[in-house]
Motif scaffolding. Sequence first.
Motif, PDB file in Angstrom:
ATOM      1  N   VAL A  99       0.838  -1.205   0.000  1.00  0.00           N
ATOM      2  CA  VAL A  99       0.000   0.000   0.000  1.00  0.00           C
ATOM      3  C   VAL A  99       0.875   1.258   0.000  1.00  0.00           C
ATOM      4  O   VAL A  99       0.562   2.246  -0.651  1.00  0.00           O
ATOM      5  N   ALA A 100       1.962   1.195   0.747  1.00  0.00           N
ATOM      6  CA  ALA A 100       2.910   2.316   0.755  1.00  0.00           C
ATOM      7  C   ALA A 100       4.305   1.775   1.051  1.00  0.00           C
ATOM      8  O   ALA A 100       4.469   0.831   1.826  1.00  0.00           O
ATOM      9  N   ALA A 101       5.285   2.395   0.421  1.00  0.00           N
ATOM     10  CA  ALA A 101       6.691   2.050   0.652  1.00  0.00           C
ATOM     11  C   ALA A 101       7.477   3.357   0.699  1.00  0.00           C
ATOM     12  O   ALA A 101       6.889   4.439   0.616  1.00  0.00           O
ATOM     13  N   CYS A 102       8.785   3.253   0.862  1.00  0.00           N
ATOM     14  CA  CYS A 102       9.563   4.497   0.865  1.00  0.00           C
ATOM     15  C   CYS A 102      11.025   4.213   0.588  1.00  0.00           C
ATOM     16  O   CYS A 102      11.450   3.069   0.454  1.00  0.00           O
ATOM     17  N   VAL A 103      11.782   5.295   0.461  1.00  0.00           N
ATOM     18  CA  VAL A 103      13.219   5.212   0.216  1.00  0.00           C
ATOM     19  C   VAL A 103      13.916   5.539   1.529  1.00  0.00           C
ATOM     20  O   VAL A 103      13.536   6.467   2.241  1.00  0.00           O
ATOM     21  N   CYS A 104      14.949   4.750   1.838  1.00  0.00           N
ATOM     22  CA  CYS A 104      15.669   4.881   3.103  1.00  0.00           C
ATOM     23  C   CYS A 104      17.036   5.522   2.869  1.00  0.00           C
ATOM     24  O   CYS A 104      17.637   5.320   1.814  1.00  0.00           O
ATOM     25  N   GLY A 105      17.500   6.256   3.845  1.00  0.00           N
ATOM     26  CA  GLY A 105      18.858   6.785   3.768  1.00  0.00           C
ATOM     27  C   GLY A 105      19.874   5.686   3.501  1.00  0.00           C
ATOM     28  O   GLY A 105      20.858   5.887   2.782  1.00  0.00           O
TER      29      GLY A 105
END
Lengths: 349, 349
Positions: free
Chosen positions: B33-39
């Motif tokens: 449903v949602a993901a993201c980019v990590c440092g």
Amino acid sequence: MRATTIYGPQDVRLEEVPDPRLVRPTDAIVKVVAACVCGSDLWRYRGVVPVKPGSRIGHEFVGVVQEVGDEVRTLAPGDFVVAPFSYSCGVCVNCRNGIQTSCVRGGFWGGPDRDGDLVDGGQGEYVRAPLADGTLVKVPEAPAEDLLASVLTLTDVLGTGHHAAVRGGAGPGKVVAVVGDGAVGLCATLAAKRLGAERVITFSRHADRQAVARSFGADDIIAERGEEGAAALRDLTSGPGADVVIEAVGNQASMEQAIASARPGGNVGYVGVPNGVSQLPIKVLFGSNVNLLGGVAPVRAYIEELLPDVLARRIEPGRVFDRTVPLDDVAKAYAAMDRREAIKVMLRP
Amino acid sequence: MRATTIYGPQDVRLEEVPDPRLVRPTDAIVKVVAACVCGSDLWRYRGVVPVKPGSRIGHEFVGVVQEVGDEVRTLAPGDFVVAPFSYSCGVCVNCRNGIQTSCVRGGFWGGPDRDGDLVDGGQGEYVRAPLADGTLVKVPEAPAEDLLASVLTLTDVLGTGHHAAVRGGAGPGKVVAVVGDGAVGLCATLAAKRLGAERVITFSRHADRQAVARSFGADDIIAERGEEGAAALRDLTSGPGADVVIEAVGNQASMEQAIASARPGGNVGYVGVPNGVSQLPIKVLFGSNVNLLGGVAPVRAYIEELLPDVLARRIEPGRVFDRTVPLDDVAKAYAAMDRREAIKVMLRP
């Protein structure tokens, strides 16, 4: 008076030096009753740490107060005192935090104080003790001769082993491994058991040291070293490593062995002066969540806690001493420890 | 389905890949449903960590269970789940010790599992989640759209900041300094306040990040870095340094700044992937008794504890997201974070 000096590798001498005198009103003069040689003195004896020729040496002593400055409140001539291996004021923020080794006014025996005046080393007949109220701990009465060795361990090795055990979190339910079978490692074994550790496993390859470790409560001894030692520990405990590992040597191999012996999420309590540690394996620590805790032990913080157990003979840390020599034989004492013929040598002025 | 792949420095792509399917009876298939980019994804994006061209990437996602294997007991199709950034069985000794990142059966998203079968990355439309009962945490009901960002932080950055705060010992009476104003550092600021820290001081030179830190409870902001930053901290607190310092970057300068900012006897809780740390200053740590605690955060251990505060909106860690883009624009998301134009970017498949 006579005091020990060091001129370079393998060159310690007993020399005639000026008698100490009160320099500041917070000083005390202590007549040394017993002193000893520390594993950390060997860094200089072996040339790993350079010395200024003729430097004083020795940082572990107990003795009797001879004279006190006008501002000394808690001590009087005749008091028997234990001196921790660094002197400290007892009132600055670092002392109040229990890190007396970082005292803003303090320092170490045998070098100049912050005003440039010499502070005597412990391996001599007399010592000027700065910040006497903060530094020296009075023993209720002069200890019996057969207690002297155990009281002397309060100056360094017992408090240092205890610091490693405390910082590492040794206590009930914990499996503790000890890397190092010198006096500090042996005292750490004792300290971990005293703190209630469920199981203490000491790494040692020397029968005499193994025997002391057993007498201090070690449940198991592992003779293997390095990754083999860590694997033997995992086999013995049927698990991923020790909850707490104490590192009491200070070289690269011992540090790596300690880290390899800790379970994921475990603690390494390290107190070996890390002169031989060239590189901490940060990615190993990070990946396994092994915490690295410890440092130069603020033994002053622990003397009052440990002293009653020593005086009541509930613990006998003095067993780490396997030789006593007159101060005149200080050079022989260093040589015996350097060759690992003795675990720890007491000096009697 | 479509999923993000990385081919080399500055080269991420959204590509058509095979739909995941159940491989083992403990698997679940999750629709993202949602993901993201990590440092930490940027280490590979910048070429610091080499990649195999075409590797899957992404380790932070929330979604809805589509299908479960025969042995999955706690999840059913339709459940909304949070996935921590590593998968873990939940029953081995390391999981029981709360170090799920060291699970003996587990691993990380986007690579092969221990049997060699691909585990999808989080930046895609669907993911095969191994060890689903141990790994995925069910949210009582699908979160409202405006809660999604905060729930998404439970997959990594909130739990990682919390781990640093817990390991560092943040709590009542403690002065806490935070090195790092990325999403993890900001979440550490929030976590330290949530744990009751008396005063939290966040190092940041960027107005937008300072504003988030303030909204997360930072009492003070210091713009200086390195030894100047540590000196500013000592001035600000009229003391010898912070009780607890959180290191949330992972390079040599940030680690040295963190250690310099800790008081003697204080703790550095570090969670920045230390790819940039070439040398830990062991003699500084030893001399000042600064403890180094932390590692790759076992965020799975913390999701149940943190989730209720997120759902009740008592904390709003989702504020670290300052941009949301469709999954199609994943390359733009990486570029924005690489250029520090965005703190953290959410991806919507």
